[in-house]
Scaffold this active site. Structure first.
Site, PDB file in Angstrom:
ATOM      1  N   PRO A 163       0.788  -1.237   0.000  1.00  0.00           N
ATOM      2  CA  PRO A 163       0.000   0.000   0.000  1.00  0.00           C
ATOM      3  C   PRO A 163       0.818   1.284   0.000  1.00  0.00           C
ATOM      4  CG  PRO A 163       0.059  -0.932   2.199  1.00  0.00           C
ATOM      5  CD  PRO A 163       0.820  -1.886   1.320  1.00  0.00           C
ATOM      6  N   CYS A 164       1.469   1.561  -1.118  1.00  0.00           N
ATOM      7  CA  CYS A 164       2.241   2.802  -1.204  1.00  0.00           C
ATOM      8  C   CYS A 164       1.333   4.025  -1.165  1.00  0.00           C
ATOM      9  CB  CYS A 164       3.108   2.815  -2.460  1.00  0.00           C
ATOM     10  SG  CYS A 164       2.232   2.444  -3.979  1.00  0.00           S
TER      11      CYS A 164
END
Length: 277
Positions: free
Chosen positions: A242-243
């Site tokens: 989850p950047c």
């Protein structure tokens, strides 16, 4: 995913597109009309997939929400033992397992690897997914840059790999990710520093955010904020790694490789589900 689910994915994807493109919040009646559904039916479908009403969701998309999220849902990452090169974690209500390619194998540029790929639909628009026999190694949203550019972007990371358009080989993992259940597997292919950054991202709970500087401290390189930002941007597996949960210290969204509208939608979606859950 059955036919009804696929239909509803398309409905939600179009609704999110309309919401994101609007200059002002859209009423339930206006959204339902655009989806060619009754307001009550659309509200039920939307709330099922997103977790809250369209009105509440649009509040999450407000430009100032990122700062509120950073103030209220900031996650301080643990330092030493939070980042390893193997393990498992709970993400998006599914059990996600991952393993990392060794630095030596990474240096080979994917030589000897067969990477299967295909095009899929998601609530956030079309995506391209790629995977080895061990798990997904690439997943990118294509609505901003297009299918061809997104494919080239991912494929050039492993220039010596063989690529086969065989979506059914990876469909179970993609469906597990999109349905937020089942067993999704990742095969993380990157340089050692990148792997540390990506695995730090995996420790950020859904509905929470952190900063690039916090990630740098978590991996033992507090001065490497710029390098961390680059590694976050090079994350090949959107959503599952989850950047989008990494923000600037100021609360600004920062960049997002697959387009800022997608990042805003992802954060709003997760915040809505966190509230509903």
């Amino acid at each position: 995913m059955d036919q009804s689910d696929r239909y509803h994915y398309h409905v939600i994807r179009r609704a999110l597109d309309h919401i994101d493109a609007a200059d002002t919040p859209l009423s339930l009646d206006a959204l339902a009309t655009r989806m060619e559904m009754s307001p009550a039916h659309f509200q039920r479908v939307f709330s099922r997939w997103v977790g809250v009403s369209p009105k509440r969701y649009q509040q999450y998309l407000a430009l100032g929400y990122a700062k509120t999220l950073l103030a209220e849902n900031f996650t301080t990452l643990a330092t030493a033992d939070a980042v390893g090169l193997s393990g498992s974690g709970r993400l998006h209500d599914l059990f996600l397992t991952w393993e990392a390619m060794s630095p030596g194998d990474f240096a080979k540029g994917g030589a000897g690897l067969t990477i299967h790929w295909g095009c899929f639909e998601s609530p956030f628009g079309p995506l391209i997914a790629m995977g080895t026999h061990r798990g997904l190694c690439g997943m990118g949203f294509t609505s901003e840059m297009g299918d061809e550019a997104a494919y080239d972007d991912l494929a050039r990371r492993w220039p010596k790999a063989a690529f086969m358009k065989t979506p059914d080989m990876i469909r179970p993992w993609v469906d597990a990710a999109l349905n937020m259940n089942g067993n999704a597997k990742l095969h993380m292919i990157g340089a050692p520093f990148q792997l540390k950054v990506w695995e730090a991202l995996l420790t950020i709970p859904s509905g929470h955010v952190t900063t690039y500087s916090e990630i740098a401290s978590a991996i033992g390189s507090p001065k490497a904020v710029r390098a961390v930002g680059t590694a976050v941007g090079r994350n090949p597996v959107s959503w599952l790694i989850p950047c989008h949960r990494a923000l600037r210290k100021s609360g600004a969204l920062g960049g997002y490789h697959w387009g800022l509208p997608v990042k805003r939608a992802l954060l709003a979606w997760e915040s809505a589900r966190e509230e509903a859950g």
